[in-house]
Write a protein that holds these residues in place. Structure first.
Motif, PDB file in Angstrom:
ATOM      1  N   PRO A   1       0.804  -1.234   0.000  1.00 24.32           N
ATOM      2  CA  PRO A   1       0.000   0.000   0.000  1.00 24.32           C
ATOM      3  C   PRO A   1       0.832   1.278   0.000  1.00 24.32           C
ATOM      4  N   ASP A   2       2.035   1.219   0.511  1.00 26.10           N
ATOM      5  CA  ASP A   2       2.902   2.404   0.536  1.00 26.10           C
ATOM      6  C   ASP A   2       3.503   2.700  -0.845  1.00 26.10           C
ATOM      7  N   ASP A   3       3.298   1.797  -1.799  1.00 27.02           N
ATOM      8  CA  ASP A   3       3.859   1.979  -3.136  1.00 27.02           C
ATOM      9  C   ASP A   3       2.973   2.828  -4.041  1.00 27.02           C
ATOM     10  N   ILE A   4       1.807   3.270  -3.541  1.00 26.29           N
ATOM     11  CA  ILE A   4       0.916   4.118  -4.334  1.00 26.29           C
ATOM     12  C   ILE A   4       0.806   5.483  -3.658  1.00 26.29           C
ATOM     13  N   LYS A   5       1.086   6.514  -4.411  1.00 25.86           N
ATOM     14  CA  LYS A   5       0.975   7.894  -3.924  1.00 25.86           C
ATOM     15  C   LYS A   5       0.050   8.666  -4.864  1.00 25.86           C
ATOM     16  N   VAL A   6      -0.939   9.351  -4.294  1.00 32.55           N
ATOM     17  CA  VAL A   6      -1.872  10.159  -5.073  1.00 32.55           C
ATOM     18  C   VAL A   6      -1.792  11.578  -4.532  1.00 32.55           C
ATOM     19  N   GLN A   7      -1.615  12.547  -5.433  1.00 30.72           N
ATOM     20  CA  GLN A   7      -1.436  13.937  -5.020  1.00 30.72           C
ATOM     21  C   GLN A   7      -2.099  14.859  -6.038  1.00 30.72           C
ATOM     22  N   LEU A   8      -2.731  15.908  -5.549  1.00 29.08           N
ATOM     23  CA  LEU A   8      -3.334  16.901  -6.425  1.00 29.08           C
ATOM     24  C   LEU A   8      -2.584  18.209  -6.232  1.00 29.08           C
ATOM     25  N   GLU A   9      -2.085  18.753  -7.343  1.00 34.69           N
ATOM     26  CA  GLU A   9      -1.364  20.024  -7.299  1.00 34.69           C
ATOM     27  C   GLU A   9      -2.139  21.051  -8.091  1.00 34.69           C
ATOM     28  N   ARG A  10      -2.218  22.269  -7.560  1.00 32.52           N
ATOM     29  CA  ARG A  10      -2.891  23.365  -8.252  1.00 32.52           C
ATOM     30  C   ARG A  10      -1.876  24.455  -8.558  1.00 32.52           C
ATOM     31  N   GLN A  11      -1.872  24.894  -9.816  1.00 37.26           N
ATOM     32  CA  GLN A  11      -0.998  25.989 -10.239  1.00 37.26           C
ATOM     33  C   GLN A  11      -1.815  26.882 -11.155  1.00 37.26           C
ATOM     34  N   ASP A  12      -2.158  28.061 -10.688  1.00 34.06           N
ATOM     35  CA  ASP A  12      -2.994  29.003 -11.434  1.00 34.06           C
ATOM     36  C   ASP A  12      -4.309  28.327 -11.842  1.00 34.06           C
ATOM     37  N   ASN A  13      -4.585  28.199 -13.127  1.00 31.00           N
ATOM     38  CA  ASN A  13      -5.820  27.566 -13.602  1.00 31.00           C
ATOM     39  C   ASN A  13      -5.654  26.085 -13.901  1.00 31.00           C
ATOM     40  N   LEU A  14      -4.539  25.508 -13.530  1.00 36.68           N
ATOM     41  CA  LEU A  14      -4.234  24.133 -13.872  1.00 36.68           C
ATOM     42  C   LEU A  14      -4.258  23.260 -12.625  1.00 36.68           C
ATOM     43  N   GLU A  15      -4.941  22.114 -12.724  1.00 40.64           N
ATOM     44  CA  GLU A  15      -4.923  21.124 -11.663  1.00 40.64           C
ATOM     45  C   GLU A  15      -4.301  19.856 -12.218  1.00 40.64           C
ATOM     46  N   VAL A  16      -3.368  19.295 -11.482  1.00 43.85           N
ATOM     47  CA  VAL A  16      -2.685  18.085 -11.926  1.00 43.85           C
ATOM     48  C   VAL A  16      -2.886  17.005 -10.874  1.00 43.85           C
ATOM     49  N   LEU A  17      -3.494  15.899 -11.297  1.00 45.54           N
ATOM     50  CA  LEU A  17      -3.642  14.740 -10.428  1.00 45.54           C
ATOM     51  C   LEU A  17      -2.476  13.818 -10.729  1.00 45.54           C
ATOM     52  N   GLU A  18      -1.598  13.669  -9.761  1.00 44.88           N
ATOM     53  CA  GLU A  18      -0.401  12.871  -9.946  1.00 44.88           C
ATOM     54  C   GLU A  18      -0.565  11.544  -9.214  1.00 44.88           C
ATOM     55  N   VAL A  19      -0.401  10.452  -9.943  1.00 47.42           N
ATOM     56  CA  VAL A  19      -0.495   9.115  -9.372  1.00 47.42           C
ATOM     57  C   VAL A  19       0.831   8.420  -9.618  1.00 47.42           C
ATOM     58  N   LYS A  20       1.493   8.035  -8.545  1.00 45.74           N
ATOM     59  CA  LYS A  20       2.758   7.314  -8.650  1.00 45.74           C
ATOM     60  C   LYS A  20       2.552   5.914  -8.082  1.00 45.74           C
ATOM     61  N   ILE A  21       2.821   4.916  -8.904  1.00 45.55           N
ATOM     62  CA  ILE A  21       2.691   3.527  -8.475  1.00 45.55           C
ATOM     63  C   ILE A  21       4.021   2.842  -8.728  1.00 45.55           C
ATOM     64  N   GLU A  22       4.634   2.383  -7.658  1.00 42.02           N
ATOM     65  CA  GLU A  22       5.903   1.663  -7.772  1.00 42.02           C
ATOM     66  C   GLU A  22       5.595   0.187  -7.924  1.00 42.02           C
ATOM     67  N   LEU A  23       5.910  -0.362  -9.089  1.00 40.19           N
ATOM     68  CA  LEU A  23       5.628  -1.761  -9.364  1.00 40.19           C
ATOM     69  C   LEU A  23       6.852  -2.622  -9.080  1.00 40.19           C
ATOM     70  N   PRO A  24       6.629  -3.829  -8.578  1.00 43.54           N
ATOM     71  CA  PRO A  24       7.756  -4.730  -8.362  1.00 43.54           C
ATOM     72  C   PRO A  24       8.310  -5.231  -9.698  1.00 43.54           C
ATOM     73  N   GLU A  25       9.485  -5.793  -9.657  1.00 40.52           N
ATOM     74  CA  GLU A  25      10.100  -6.262 -10.896  1.00 40.52           C
ATOM     75  C   GLU A  25       9.385  -7.486 -11.463  1.00 40.52           C
ATOM     76  N   THR A  26       8.803  -8.307 -10.586  1.00 38.77           N
ATOM     77  CA  THR A  26       8.096  -9.501 -11.051  1.00 38.77           C
ATOM     78  C   THR A  26       6.616  -9.348 -10.705  1.00 38.77           C
ATOM     79  N   THR A  27       5.749  -9.941 -11.527  1.00 42.65           N
ATOM     80  CA  THR A  27       4.305  -9.906 -11.288  1.00 42.65           C
ATOM     81  C   THR A  27       3.822 -11.285 -10.871  1.00 42.65           C
ATOM     82  N   ARG A  28       2.562 -11.329 -10.444  1.00 43.43           N
ATOM     83  CA  ARG A  28       1.979 -12.611 -10.004  1.00 43.43           C
ATOM     84  C   ARG A  28       1.951 -13.618 -11.107  1.00 43.43           C
TER      85      ARG A  28
END
Length: 87
Positions: free
Chosen positions: A60-87
């Motif tokens: 759960p700590d590998d997902i970060k969600v952040q909303l940044e506002r700059q003037d008339n612009l809103e940026v929804l930033e989603v960072k997901i750190e994926l492991p090297e191997t999958t299920r």
């Protein structure tokens, strides 16, 4: 989604549903005009965690969600750190 699709039970692809949810959330925030951090970000992060966990084993700590506002612009930033191997 048309009325016929709803009645017949056709399902939308998860990507289009997620896009619609994000559009609704961002539209609601714009109308509210609040300068504080939106209250939906923790719920959004939990939902993203649930979706990504269906395909990849992540912490759960590998997902970060952040909303940044700059003037008339809103940026929804989603960072997901994926492991090297999958299920």
């Amino acid at each position: 989604m048309s009325l016929i699709s709803m009645l017949l039970g056709e399902k939308k692809k998860s990507a289009s549903v997620a896009k619609e949810r994000l559009q609704i959330i961002l539209a609601r925030e714009r109308i509210g005009g609040s300068s504080a951090q939106p209250d939906y970000l923790p719920a959004l992060q939990r939902e993203l965690m649930a979706v990504v966990s269906k395909y990849v084993s992540i912490n759960p700590d590998d997902i970060k969600v952040q909303l940044e506002r700059q003037d008339n612009l809103e940026v929804l930033e989603v960072k997901i750190e994926l492991p090297e191997t999958t299920r």
